[in-house]
Design a protein around this motif. Sequence first.
Motif, mmCIF file in Angstrom:
data_model
loop_
_atom_site.group_PDB
_atom_site.id
_atom_site.type_symbol
_atom_site.label_atom_id
_atom_site.label_comp_id
_atom_site.label_asym_id
_atom_site.label_seq_id
_atom_site.Cartn_x
_atom_site.Cartn_y
_atom_site.Cartn_z
ATOM 1 N N TRP A 86 -112.757 -39.061 -23.681
ATOM 2 C CA TRP A 86 -111.646 -40.136 -23.427
ATOM 3 C C TRP A 86 -110.777 -40.346 -24.281
ATOM 4 N N PRO A 87 -109.353 -40.288 -23.996
ATOM 5 C CA PRO A 87 -108.167 -40.384 -24.769
ATOM 6 C C PRO A 87 -108.293 -41.677 -25.690
ATOM 7 N N TRP A 88 -108.943 -42.825 -24.586
ATOM 8 C CA TRP A 88 -108.703 -44.357 -25.546
ATOM 9 C C TRP A 88 -110.146 -44.829 -25.145
ATOM 10 N N ALA A 89 -111.389 -43.832 -25.488
ATOM 11 C CA ALA A 89 -112.370 -44.308 -26.163
ATOM 12 C C ALA A 89 -112.632 -45.560 -26.925
ATOM 13 N N LEU B 30 -104.156 -42.445 -13.436
ATOM 14 C CA LEU B 30 -105.833 -42.356 -13.624
ATOM 15 C C LEU B 30 -105.885 -41.297 -13.673
ATOM 16 N N ARG B 31 -106.006 -40.405 -12.838
ATOM 17 C CA ARG B 31 -106.713 -39.079 -13.138
ATOM 18 C C ARG B 31 -105.937 -38.301 -14.051
ATOM 19 N N ALA B 32 -104.428 -38.697 -14.381
ATOM 20 C CA ALA B 32 -104.559 -37.703 -15.523
ATOM 21 C C ALA B 32 -104.763 -38.996 -16.702
ATOM 22 N N LEU B 33 -104.696 -39.743 -16.617
ATOM 23 C CA LEU B 33 -105.681 -40.760 -18.224
ATOM 24 C C LEU B 33 -107.187 -39.820 -18.301
ATOM 25 N N ARG B 34 -107.768 -39.433 -17.090
ATOM 26 C CA ARG B 34 -109.152 -39.040 -17.247
ATOM 27 C C ARG B 34 -109.824 -37.379 -17.537
#
Lengths: 252, 165
Positions: A86-89, B30-34
């Motif tokens: 995940w990008p924010w991991a 939120l879906r976009a981030l996932r």
Amino acid sequence: MSCEQARPLLSAYFDCELDVTKSLEIEAHLRECERCTAAVKQHEALHGAFGAAALAFTPPRDLEWRLRKAVRREARPRSLSVLRPWPWAALPVAATLAAALSWSVAVHRGGTSGDDPLLAELVSGHVRSLMVDHLVDVATSDQHTVKPWFNGKVDFAPPVVDFTTRGFPLIGGRVDYIGGRPAAVLVYKRNQHVVNVFIWPAGKAEGPALRNATSQGYHLLRWSESGLTLWAVSDVNGTDLESLARLFLEAG
Amino acid sequence: MPHLAAGYNLARWLTRNDHDAEDVVQEAYLRALRAFDRYRGGDPRSWLLTIVRNTCYTWLRQNRRSEPAPTGDSADDAWAEIPADPAGEPEAQFIRNADTRLLREALEQLPAEFREAFVLRELEGFSYKEIADIVDVPLGTVMSRLARARKQLQQSLLARMKDGA
């Protein structure tokens, strides 16, 4: 062209979405058909009315704030979330940091971040760009579009090269602020990973020519060319960053 | 947040309700981030609106069963359905001067697949190709939906004209 053939195409003709041949046929038809000409005028009227009426809904003022809150909540690590792609991991929030640092031991190669504020800033810039916030201002793989885009935005000419054929496709560029000065940023993809290359004019005491480091689980690699300092930041491995640096040095 | 205005506008036109639009947009971001690791470059605005649109229809299916979600419509080839317009200059003038309320009502009454095509084109300025990608239909379908959206809007506005609105 008859009215029956022309009529269904008038809307796309009005939008300039027909190919040249069809457009010319329509224009020829319009010159001799008042009714179809009137139909185009109605499309114009409709377009004008909707354009003038400002019918787009604007988001309520607190929606952005609520979204950011939801995103932060989502970004809070569950068990081992740092290992997910995940990008924010590895968000630089306290809770993630501990996990991120232990992860960075495993990927550690060269120098460590220690408390170098520049490295932290570069990693923040990288993470920020991934949070859908602001990856690119100019999204294109065309180096001839990206290079002139920087004119007037930064006071130096960054080397813009697309390395698609060498496994690093250029996806765009943006301007960021690092260490209180504007930096040109080139964004590359490496498989599914994003590589940010931050570029600014070289200062006096920048240390050794090639330097690599890790910070919060990210790899950083610095090199210099033609009076510029370049920092590549990514979660790809250090070897990949070195390949990218070599490509830059070869191209320069 | 990037493209929030465009995302919210689309969600608002598809749900036709302020509160629902906000819920949908939040879920979509939120879906976009996932899904960010599946982002392949390209126009981020189209990518985001695709997610907003899909989230809208999932939400509508779950919360408003009565409202039919757009399907791959069978009537797309019904070009013949668009007959000659009898309208002249007075009609064009009426449309040109239609007020915001009238336009909003007319657009809200369009079937969802026409409404979204029209909103993406006239309010957000997307090309046919971009709309085709967002909505996931062939280019010809976008063309026909826009033609029919315009025709229905004109008809509904001119009906008001006859009613003396």
